[in-house]
Design a protein around this motif. Structure first.
Motif, PDB file in Angstrom:
ATOM      1  N   LEU A 228       8.259  14.963  17.227  1.00  0.00           N
ATOM      2  CA  LEU A 228       6.994  15.635  17.472  1.00  0.00           C
ATOM      3  C   LEU A 228       5.885  14.621  17.315  1.00  0.00           C
ATOM      4  O   LEU A 228       5.982  13.740  16.468  1.00  0.00           O
ATOM      5  N   SER A 229       4.813  14.764  18.092  1.00  0.00           N
ATOM      6  CA  SER A 229       3.682  13.902  17.816  1.00  0.00           C
ATOM      7  C   SER A 229       2.372  14.643  18.012  1.00  0.00           C
ATOM      8  O   SER A 229       2.286  15.568  18.826  1.00  0.00           O
ATOM      9  N   ILE A 230       1.389  14.240  17.231  1.00  0.00           N
ATOM     10  CA  ILE A 230       0.077  14.859  17.317  1.00  0.00           C
ATOM     11  C   ILE A 230      -0.660  14.191  18.457  1.00  0.00           C
ATOM     12  O   ILE A 230      -0.826  12.974  18.479  1.00  0.00           O
ATOM     13  N   ARG A 231      -1.085  14.998  19.407  1.00  0.00           N
ATOM     14  CA  ARG A 231      -1.712  14.440  20.597  1.00  0.00           C
ATOM     15  C   ARG A 231      -3.211  14.281  20.418  1.00  0.00           C
ATOM     16  O   ARG A 231      -3.800  13.307  20.870  1.00  0.00           O
ATOM     17  N   TYR A 232      -3.827  15.271  19.802  1.00  0.00           N
ATOM     18  CA  TYR A 232      -5.274  15.192  19.627  1.00  0.00           C
ATOM     19  C   TYR A 232      -5.733  16.217  18.610  1.00  0.00           C
ATOM     20  O   TYR A 232      -5.049  17.196  18.347  1.00  0.00           O
ATOM     21  N   SER A 233      -6.920  15.946  18.024  1.00  0.00           N
ATOM     22  CA  SER A 233      -7.482  16.895  17.077  1.00  0.00           C
ATOM     23  C   SER A 233      -8.970  17.014  17.343  1.00  0.00           C
ATOM     24  O   SER A 233      -9.648  16.023  17.592  1.00  0.00           O
ATOM     25  N   ILE A 234      -9.474  18.239  17.352  1.00  0.00           N
ATOM     26  CA  ILE A 234     -10.913  18.429  17.548  1.00  0.00           C
ATOM     27  C   ILE A 234     -11.361  19.619  16.721  1.00  0.00           C
ATOM     28  O   ILE A 234     -10.645  20.606  16.613  1.00  0.00           O
ATOM     29  N   ASN A 235     -12.540  19.507  16.100  1.00  0.00           N
ATOM     30  CA  ASN A 235     -13.087  20.596  15.282  1.00  0.00           C
ATOM     31  C   ASN A 235     -12.123  21.061  14.190  1.00  0.00           C
ATOM     32  O   ASN A 235     -12.116  22.231  13.836  1.00  0.00           O
ATOM     33  N   GLY A 236     -11.269  20.161  13.703  1.00  0.00           N
ATOM     34  CA  GLY A 236     -10.343  20.557  12.650  1.00  0.00           C
ATOM     35  C   GLY A 236      -9.083  21.247  13.147  1.00  0.00           C
ATOM     36  O   GLY A 236      -8.235  21.654  12.365  1.00  0.00           O
ATOM     37  N   LEU A 237      -8.952  21.381  14.482  1.00  0.00           N
ATOM     38  CA  LEU A 237      -7.729  21.959  15.050  1.00  0.00           C
ATOM     39  C   LEU A 237      -6.847  20.828  15.553  1.00  0.00           C
ATOM     40  O   LEU A 237      -7.345  19.806  15.996  1.00  0.00           O
ATOM     41  N   ILE A 238      -5.538  21.044  15.471  1.00  0.00           N
ATOM     42  CA  ILE A 238      -4.603  19.994  15.852  1.00  0.00           C
ATOM     43  C   ILE A 238      -3.716  20.450  17.007  1.00  0.00           C
ATOM     44  O   ILE A 238      -3.248  21.597  17.025  1.00  0.00           O
ATOM     45  N   PHE A 239      -3.479  19.541  17.932  1.00  0.00           N
ATOM     46  CA  PHE A 239      -2.612  19.797  19.079  1.00  0.00           C
ATOM     47  C   PHE A 239      -1.360  18.941  18.918  1.00  0.00           C
ATOM     48  O   PHE A 239      -1.433  17.718  18.853  1.00  0.00           O
ATOM     49  N   LEU A 240      -0.231  19.606  18.829  1.00  0.00           N
ATOM     50  CA  LEU A 240       1.037  18.934  18.523  1.00  0.00           C
ATOM     51  C   LEU A 240       2.049  19.248  19.621  1.00  0.00           C
ATOM     52  O   LEU A 240       2.078  20.367  20.144  1.00  0.00           O
ATOM     53  N   SER A 241       2.888  18.288  19.974  1.00  0.00           N
ATOM     54  CA  SER A 241       3.868  18.569  21.021  1.00  0.00           C
ATOM     55  C   SER A 241       5.062  17.634  20.968  1.00  0.00           C
ATOM     56  O   SER A 241       5.003  16.553  20.380  1.00  0.00           O
ATOM     57  N   ASP A 242       6.137  18.073  21.607  1.00  0.00           N
ATOM     58  CA  ASP A 242       7.300  17.209  21.842  1.00  0.00           C
ATOM     59  C   ASP A 242       7.521  17.106  23.354  1.00  0.00           C
ATOM     60  O   ASP A 242       8.600  16.773  23.808  1.00  0.00           O
ATOM     61  N   ASP A 243       6.478  17.402  24.123  1.00  0.00           N
ATOM     62  CA  ASP A 243       6.484  17.424  25.586  1.00  0.00           C
ATOM     63  C   ASP A 243       7.309  18.576  26.154  1.00  0.00           C
ATOM     64  O   ASP A 243       7.508  18.663  27.360  1.00  0.00           O
ATOM     65  N   ASP A 244       7.787  19.440  25.291  1.00  0.00           N
ATOM     66  CA  ASP A 244       8.532  20.600  25.763  1.00  0.00           C
ATOM     67  C   ASP A 244       7.829  21.875  25.284  1.00  0.00           C
ATOM     68  O   ASP A 244       7.614  22.811  26.033  1.00  0.00           O
ATOM     69  N   ASP A 245       7.469  21.877  24.030  1.00  0.00           N
ATOM     70  CA  ASP A 245       6.679  22.965  23.453  1.00  0.00           C
ATOM     71  C   ASP A 245       5.319  22.418  23.050  1.00  0.00           C
ATOM     72  O   ASP A 245       5.185  21.238  22.722  1.00  0.00           O
ATOM     73  N   PHE A 246       4.332  23.312  23.050  1.00  0.00           N
ATOM     74  CA  PHE A 246       2.977  22.880  22.707  1.00  0.00           C
ATOM     75  C   PHE A 246       2.395  23.792  21.645  1.00  0.00           C
ATOM     76  O   PHE A 246       2.466  25.018  21.765  1.00  0.00           O
ATOM     77  N   TYR A 247       1.838  23.191  20.601  1.00  0.00           N
ATOM     78  CA  TYR A 247       1.337  23.975  19.476  1.00  0.00           C
ATOM     79  C   TYR A 247      -0.104  23.591  19.175  1.00  0.00           C
ATOM     80  O   TYR A 247      -0.468  22.415  19.224  1.00  0.00           O
ATOM     81  N   VAL A 248      -0.908  24.605  18.833  1.00  0.00           N
ATOM     82  CA  VAL A 248      -2.282  24.336  18.385  1.00  0.00           C
ATOM     83  C   VAL A 248      -2.463  25.067  17.070  1.00  0.00           C
ATOM     84  O   VAL A 248      -2.136  26.254  16.975  1.00  0.00           O
ATOM     85  N   PHE A 249      -2.968  24.368  16.061  1.00  0.00           N
ATOM     86  CA  PHE A 249      -3.106  25.043  14.766  1.00  0.00           C
ATOM     87  C   PHE A 249      -4.212  24.433  13.923  1.00  0.00           C
ATOM     88  O   PHE A 249      -4.695  23.338  14.178  1.00  0.00           O
ATOM     89  N   ASN A 250      -4.613  25.206  12.922  1.00  0.00           N
ATOM     90  CA  ASN A 250      -5.564  24.730  11.928  1.00  0.00           C
ATOM     91  C   ASN A 250      -4.791  24.631  10.615  1.00  0.00           C
ATOM     92  O   ASN A 250      -4.448  25.655  10.036  1.00  0.00           O
ATOM     93  N   PRO A 251      -4.484  23.426  10.138  1.00  0.00           N
ATOM     94  CA  PRO A 251      -3.634  23.301   8.953  1.00  0.00           C
ATOM     95  C   PRO A 251      -4.290  23.822   7.674  1.00  0.00           C
ATOM     96  O   PRO A 251      -3.599  24.195   6.737  1.00  0.00           O
ATOM     97  N   SER A 252      -5.611  23.891   7.660  1.00  0.00           N
ATOM     98  CA  SER A 252      -6.287  24.361   6.439  1.00  0.00           C
ATOM     99  C   SER A 252      -6.245  25.877   6.320  1.00  0.00           C
ATOM    100  O   SER A 252      -5.968  26.406   5.249  1.00  0.00           O
ATOM    101  N   THR A 253      -6.520  26.575   7.434  1.00  0.00           N
ATOM    102  CA  THR A 253      -6.519  28.036   7.359  1.00  0.00           C
ATOM    103  C   THR A 253      -5.130  28.610   7.606  1.00  0.00           C
ATOM    104  O   THR A 253      -4.874  29.757   7.286  1.00  0.00           O
ATOM    105  N   GLY A 254      -4.251  27.807   8.199  1.00  0.00           N
ATOM    106  CA  GLY A 254      -2.896  28.280   8.451  1.00  0.00           C
ATOM    107  C   GLY A 254      -2.688  28.969   9.786  1.00  0.00           C
ATOM    108  O   GLY A 254      -1.585  29.374  10.127  1.00  0.00           O
ATOM    109  N   GLU A 255      -3.762  29.101  10.580  1.00  0.00           N
ATOM    110  CA  GLU A 255      -3.600  29.747  11.880  1.00  0.00           C
ATOM    111  C   GLU A 255      -2.761  28.848  12.787  1.00  0.00           C
ATOM    112  O   GLU A 255      -3.034  27.654  12.911  1.00  0.00           O
ATOM    113  N   PHE A 256      -1.724  29.394  13.391  1.00  0.00           N
ATOM    114  CA  PHE A 256      -0.770  28.576  14.158  1.00  0.00           C
ATOM    115  C   PHE A 256      -0.424  29.286  15.455  1.00  0.00           C
ATOM    116  O   PHE A 256       0.027  30.418  15.445  1.00  0.00           O
TER     117      PHE A 256
END
Lengths: 409, 126
Positions: free
Chosen positions: A121-149
């Motif tokens: 997995l690798s983190i592609r980008y982060s903006i406004n405290g949100l993180i975009f993570l992917s393995d090029d197959d699935d795509f995830y966006v989350f806020n690690p502080s609030t836990g929203e995923f």
């Protein structure tokens, strides 16, 4: 009569409650909250009105003030599980997000089991405290502080028209951006789908609005057919996602592309003519502007930072000569990545050494920081905690945010 | 040193802030701290023992005592104990723990739950 007794009991309970809670100074209650994870405290806003006010105002201010004061401005994403060597299969791996603290400590924000291909997995980008993570197959966006995923819907291939060959996909670049105009977060994928042995297919862009109820991928056919080298990343500024592509195979000329997050149109920006085209430069953000970090291999080896000013013009702003740093690593390897942080530092991370170099751009001093064991795959990215929410309020109230998952501690 | 206010406490005989029972718990702490400062695990066990049967109300009094005595380590320790006790517990559990009642209108509370829907899942059973 029974009713009267119940009321009395309630009154007594409340009295105890009031004396219990009210006798503890607010400062101490805040101290207790600071020892909890942010998402736990946010939940406690529902306890009573007094707590709502305390958490919403004092606690939130204090938490983010401390976070800003102590953080180095860098987030760390590490997959702590073993690397799987079967690259086609998905495995659940524990993925940890932390914030590098001033003084070298690490503050863990989130640990979650995420499904990934080959455990990569690798983190592609982060903006406004949100993180975009992917393995090029699935795509995830989350806020690690609030836990929203949020797990984005899968981006499915269409089958090959001849139904004999298998449709393959090559993903060149993934981007994550925010448009202040529409208050939306979007993910884009620069890709090419092709049937085996038939490579006459176009590079396209797939776009999806994150956290919206109308959650589906849209494909934009009309995209510059450049050669894209993956891994250079994207930058989002002022509602635009910037990326680079080689527009001419032979001369290696690059072009900067600007994808408008709100209206989903693309425009081309010519980079500064002085850039060395042997190695693809890095895009980053510095002092609120887009910048290009280029390694100059001509006479004296140097790192040049060009800032994009009005009318898409470029200004050469900073130069660092390699000889001034007397460092023994290969600056010009393609895998050397450069990124700017909001605190005026430039991160250099060459593949050849374990530590990362943090160059202070103004003072031209630097320090090396070791970041975890190099056996784990690590993503380093500019990051500051925030309360930003992924799903807009409208969608929450209509309960249509189907992809939202809980972050199970 | 750590106990600036203790001298004042012993001097002031009409002190209502710290009852005797609490004082016997809080005051030996610094010595114990110094003895087993190096050994964190032992400290943890000592702390567990000490607070296993302490009710939330007692904890409040301990906190207030430590605060009055300006004993930072104890205060931090008691706060940490409270935090551990309510970490990842449901809103109802926390209300009972602190003896609080919800003063929200029914609609308001529901709206709040929806605002942070994801934080309400994965919570421990009461």
């Amino acid at each position: 009569m029974a009713e009267f007794r119940v009321k009395e009991k309630r009154k007594a309970a409340m009295e105890t409650g009031r004396s219990f809670f009210d006798s503890i100074p607010h400062q101490i209650i805040l101290n207790i909250f600071l020892k909890l994870q942010l998402r736990c405290v946010l939940r406690l806003k529902s306890v009573c009105k007094a707590w709502y006010v305390l958490i919403h105002n004092d606690f939130t201010d204090l938490y983010f003030k401390l976070s800003r004061e102590n953080s180095f401005g860098i987030g760390i994403g590490i997959s702590t599980g073993p690397r799987a060597f079967v690259y086609d299969s998905k495995t659940m791996i524990p993925y940890e997000i932390s914030s590098l603290q001033i003084g070298g400590g690490i503050k863990t924000l989130m640990i979650k089991n995420i499904s990934a291909i080959g455990g990569c997995l690798s983190i592609r980008y982060s903006i406004n405290g949100l993180i975009f993570l992917s393995d090029d197959d699935d795509f995830y966006v989350f806020n690690p502080s609030t836990g929203e995923f949020v797990t984005l819907p899968r981006f499915i291939h269409h089958p090959c028209p001849d139904t004999v060959n298998v449709m393959k996909r090559r993903i060149y670049e993934t981007g994550f951006g925010y448009s202040p105009l529409t208050n939306q977060y979007k993910v884009i994928i620069i890709f090419k789908d092709f049937c085996e042995k038939k490579s006459v297919s176009k590079v396209k862009v797939a776009v999806i609005t994150v956290g919206s109820s109308s959650n589906s991928w849209r494909i934009i056919d009309d995209f510059p057919q450049y050669k894209y080298r993956g891994g250079r990343g994207t930058v989002c500024l002022n509602g635009t996602i910037y990326l680079m592509g080689f527009c001419d195979h032979r001369t290696h000329l690059v072009e900067v592309l600007a994808f408008d997050v709100a209206d989903e149109t693309v425009r081309k920006i010519t980079p500064p003519p002085e850039i060395c085209v042997k190695i693809l430069p890095n895009l980053s953000e510095l002092e609120g502007k887009l910048c290009l970090i280029d390694f100059n291999d001509f006479d004296e080896k140097s790192i040049e930072i060009y800032m994009m000013v009005e009318d898409h013009q470029w200004e050469s702003r900073y130069t660092f000569f390699a000889k001034d740093f007397k460092l023994d690593f290969d600056y010009c390897r393609c895998c050397t990545q450069y990124q700017c942080l909001s605190n005026g530092k430039l991160i250099i991370w060459p593949e050849s050494i374990d530590g990362r170099l943090f160059l202070d751009i103004k003072s031209k001093t630097y320090e090396t920081i070791e970041v975890a064991d190099s056996n784990f795959s690590i993503s380093l990215f500019p990051y500051e905690e925030s309360l930003a929410s992924i799903c807009s309020m409208n969608d929450i109230l209509t309960a249509n945010c189907l992809e939202v998952e809980a972050n199970v501690p | 040193m750590k106990f600036c206010t203790v001298k004042q406490y012993f001097d002031d005989e009409n002190n209502n802030n710290v009852t005797n029972g609490i004082a016997t718990t809080v005051i030996p702490l610094p010595n114990k701290h110094l003895k087993i400062k190096a050994n964190n695990k032992e400290m943890e066990q000592y702390e567990q023992e000490l607070l296993r049967n302490v009710m939330p109300q007692e904890l409040t009094k301990l906190i207030l005592a430590a605060n009055y005595l300006n004993f930072k380590e104890a205060l931090d320790f008691f706060c940490r104990t409270v935090a551990n006790a309510i970490q990842n517990k449901s809103v109802d559990y926390v209300r009972k723990f602190f003896g609080l009642e919800s003063d929200f209108e029914p609609g308001e509370e529901e709206k709040l739950c929806k605002e942070f829907a994801w934080s309400f899942e994965g919570v421990d059973e009461d």
